[in-house]
Design a protein around this motif. Structure first.
Motif, short mmCIF file in Angstrom:
data_model
loop_
_atom_site.label_atom_id
_atom_site.label_comp_id
_atom_site.label_asym_id
_atom_site.label_seq_id
_atom_site.Cartn_x
_atom_site.Cartn_y
_atom_site.Cartn_z
N PHE A 163 4.68 7.52 34.85
CA PHE A 163 5.84 8.27 34.39
C PHE A 163 5.54 9.03 33.10
CE2 PHE A 163 8.42 5.36 37.10
CZ PHE A 163 8.92 6.36 37.92
N ARG A 164 4.72 8.46 32.24
CA ARG A 164 4.36 9.14 30.99
C ARG A 164 3.51 10.38 31.28
NH1 ARG A 164 5.94 10.79 26.36
NH2 ARG A 164 4.30 10.91 24.82
N ASN A 189 3.55 12.12 34.05
CA ASN A 189 4.44 13.12 34.65
C ASN A 189 5.28 13.82 33.60
OD1 ASN A 189 3.60 12.95 37.26
ND2 ASN A 189 5.13 11.45 37.86
N ALA A 190 5.78 13.08 32.64
CA ALA A 190 6.60 13.68 31.58
C ALA A 190 5.76 14.65 30.74
CB ALA A 190 7.19 12.60 30.69
N LEU A 191 4.54 14.26 30.40
CA LEU A 191 3.65 15.15 29.65
C LEU A 191 3.29 16.39 30.45
CD1 LEU A 191 1.22 12.65 27.91
CD2 LEU A 191 2.86 14.16 26.81
N ARG A 192 3.03 16.22 31.74
CA ARG A 192 2.68 17.37 32.58
C ARG A 192 3.86 18.34 32.66
NH1 ARG A 192 2.33 16.00 38.43
NH2 ARG A 192 4.52 16.42 38.18
N ASP A 193 5.07 17.82 32.87
CA ASP A 193 6.25 18.69 32.94
C ASP A 193 6.45 19.45 31.63
OD1 ASP A 193 6.65 17.84 35.50
OD2 ASP A 193 8.23 16.39 34.98
N PHE A 194 6.23 18.77 30.51
CA PHE A 194 6.39 19.40 29.21
C PHE A 194 5.34 20.50 29.02
CE2 PHE A 194 5.09 19.57 24.73
CZ PHE A 194 6.27 20.05 24.18
#
Length: 85
Positions: free
Chosen positions: A49-50, A52-57
């Motif tokens: 999840f971390r 994915n959050a970094l990739r989206d950002f």
């Protein structure tokens, strides 16, 4: 039920006897394996999840920069002491 007797040698003249039954050792190690597997799974989920959050950002930030350069917008100045000409 068979007991496992282990003698531990120490520096003193006394020896320590540890007495475990086979069932105790079996349940201890099987429980330990399950707990370690659960911890590994939990860490894997948190890392997933971390990431994915970094990739989206980062993808969103990259898209914004690309859009600004295509539209010839002035760059955003993050600090007042940095001058971009």
């Amino acid at each position: 039920m068979r007991n496992v007797v282990r003698r531990i040698k120490t520096n003193s003249s006394l020896d320590i006897l540890i007495l475990f039954s086979e069932a105790t050792l079996y349940y201890f190690f099987s429980t330990l394996a399950q707990v370690l597997a659960a911890l590994v799974a939990l860490i894997a989920v948190l890392v997933h999840f971390r990431i994915n959050a970094l990739r989206d950002f980062l993808v969103g930030d990259g898209n914004a920069i690309l859009r600004r350069t295509e539209q010839k917008e002035k760059p955003i100045i993050l600090s007042p002491c940095i001058q971009i000409d």
